[in-house]
Design an enzyme around this catalytic site. Structure first.
Site, mmCIF file in Angstrom:
data_model
loop_
_atom_site.group_PDB
_atom_site.id
_atom_site.type_symbol
_atom_site.label_atom_id
_atom_site.label_comp_id
_atom_site.label_asym_id
_atom_site.label_seq_id
_atom_site.Cartn_x
_atom_site.Cartn_y
_atom_site.Cartn_z
ATOM 1 N N TYR A 293 -18.348 4.103 2.604
ATOM 2 C CA TYR A 293 -16.818 3.940 2.542
ATOM 3 C C TYR A 293 -16.412 4.594 3.912
ATOM 4 C CZ TYR A 293 -11.455 4.784 2.500
ATOM 5 O OH TYR A 293 -10.306 4.752 2.633
ATOM 6 N N GLY B 155 0.805 -1.261 -0.079
ATOM 7 C CA GLY B 155 -0.140 -0.078 -0.031
ATOM 8 C C GLY B 155 0.842 1.331 -0.105
ATOM 9 N N SER C 210 -8.934 6.157 9.656
ATOM 10 C CA SER C 210 -9.037 7.510 8.631
ATOM 11 C C SER C 210 -9.675 8.594 9.510
ATOM 12 C CB SER C 210 -9.777 7.062 7.606
ATOM 13 O OG SER C 210 -10.246 8.200 6.850
ATOM 14 N N ALA D 71 1.886 2.076 3.895
ATOM 15 C CA ALA D 71 2.513 1.043 4.142
ATOM 16 C C ALA D 71 4.034 0.750 3.527
ATOM 17 C CB ALA D 71 1.809 -0.433 3.960
ATOM 18 N N ARG E 144 -1.003 -10.148 -0.908
ATOM 19 C CA ARG E 144 -2.170 -10.913 -1.262
ATOM 20 C C ARG E 144 -1.683 -12.320 -2.337
ATOM 21 N NH1 ARG E 144 -7.048 -7.044 -2.943
ATOM 22 N NH2 ARG E 144 -5.181 -5.825 -3.753
ATOM 23 N N LYS F 239 -14.798 2.581 7.673
ATOM 24 C CA LYS F 239 -13.835 2.857 8.383
ATOM 25 C C LYS F 239 -14.243 3.120 9.842
ATOM 26 C CE LYS F 239 -10.637 3.521 5.443
ATOM 27 N NZ LYS F 239 -9.436 2.531 5.494
ATOM 28 N N SER G 297 -6.271 -2.917 3.908
ATOM 29 C CA SER G 297 -7.757 -2.471 3.908
ATOM 30 C C SER G 297 -8.268 -2.285 2.794
ATOM 31 C CB SER G 297 -8.163 -1.082 4.805
ATOM 32 O OG SER G 297 -9.413 -0.494 4.734
#
Length: 355
Positions: free
Chosen positions: A167, A17, A132, A20, A39, A171, A89
């Site tokens: 969305y 990410g 977030s 990340a 993944r 969060k 996420s």
């Protein structure tokens, strides 16, 4: 928290990410061993930048396959770790078919799966969850219910739902699940990082983030006629990464942290980009009135309720707690915006203007 052993590996979920990758870079440069989950271990291009960083630093990178939606998926990667940075996420804001199945359930279930592994892994002492600012408010009009005209860590999003701002709802529900699971035990501590809209250079051209979508719209002419009266809290990606690392190792870090370098309106963002990249790009020059969006909004995907609740309300965020506890000194957000747009040009994500 007992000071973590410098030799213990550190787990970072969602390693490829945008944020990340910077966190992993920081940790590797400090000489840590990082257990990073992806993944698919066969998609080497997605994590090649991390392997390159590891080769150039004193740290050690170990990659593990894990899937947010698979129970026990994080057990192996977590072995021996004292610190877990849960950053994976689902990121789907607009292009979804079923909000519950595509956004909300994966966010909550992913958090639950990671924390179930934490509960089984005796070595874990502290968990950092990337939440977030969307978990602190739902609609811009919520600013009117704050005492000092700013959101802080005491605020929670109570207005989003499965049908309105799904969305944002994902969060806040994922973060609430994390606190619920933390409070059900006494071994590990939890710190949540709540960043604003993240801008700044990416370590890979493959990055997906909400800020990229905004900048693409600025460059492709979609906002040429004007932008709505809307504001964003903004923060540099490197500051968000620093906040995660500080939260991981600072024994005084506790609770939630709003991470924001300031607020800019969409029109201000357009003006900053024009000053730096000239008028050859179709950056927005005008503010379109809220009334126009009430009429035309549905054609552009804005519901009437969204327009009513989110346009015309400047929003501000109090990041003082992060400055006090984590020692945050925020980068200039205008510079972050310019650097991000320049990188999108360099990577071909935004097409260069050809006269």
């Amino acid at each position: 928290m007992t000071n973590p052993q410098q030799t213990a590996p550190i787990l970072v979920t969602g390693a490829t990410g945008y944020i990340a990758s910077w966190v992993i870079k920081n940790l590797l440069e400090q000489g840590h061993t990082v257990h990073a989950t992806v993944r698919n271990l066969n998609k080497k291009p997605s994590f090649a930048h991390l392997e390159k960083i590891a080769a150039e630093t004193t740290g050690t990178l170990k990659l593990f396959k894990a899937n947010l939606l698979e129970p026990h998926s994080f057990d192996a990667a977590m072995q021996g770790c004292e610190i877990v940075l849960h950053m994976a996420s689902p990121f789907v804001v607009n292009n979804f078919k079923d909000a519950v199945k595509d956004i909300i359930e994966p966010a909550i279930l992913g958090t639950e799966n990671v924390l179930n592994s934490v509960n089984k892994t005796e070595s874990v002492k502290r968990v950092i969850v990337t939440s977030s600012i969307a978990a602190t408010y739902g609609d811009a009009i919520d600013i009117q219910h704050t005492a000092k005209n700013e959101f802080d860590e005491s605020h929670w999003n109570t207005t989003s739902s499965e049908t309105h701002q799904p969305y944002s709802y994902s969060k806040v529900m994922a973060e609430r699940k994390a606190w619920e699971m933390q409070q059900a035990q006494q071994r590990w501590e939890l710190v949540c990082i709540n960043p604003a809209l993240v801008l700044g250079p990416s370590l890979t051209p493959n990055t997906q983030s909400g800020s990229v979508e905004v900048l693409q719209q600025f460059a492709n002419g979609m906002t040429l006629l004007g932008v709505p009266p809307m504001w964003n809290g903004i923060v540099d990606v490197r500051d968000v990464a620093d906040a995660h690392v500080q939260a991981a190792f600072n024994p005084d870090a506790k609770g939630r942290y709003i991470i924001s370098g300031g607020t800019l309106s969409l029109l201000e963002m357009g003006k900053i980009l024009r000053r730096n990249f000239g008028a050859k790009f179709p950056f927005p020059r005008n503010l379109l009135p809220k009334a126009a969006f009430k009429l035309l909004g549905p054609l552009a995907g804005f519901s009437k309720s969204f327009v009513e609740l989110n346009m015309g309300y400047p929003i501000y965020f109090n990041a003082q707690k992060s400055k006090q506890d984590l020692g945050m000194q925020y980068r200039n957000i205008e510079t972050s915006l310019v650097e991000h747009f320049q990188q999108l040009l360099d990577d071909g994500v935004v097409k260069k203007y050809i006269p």
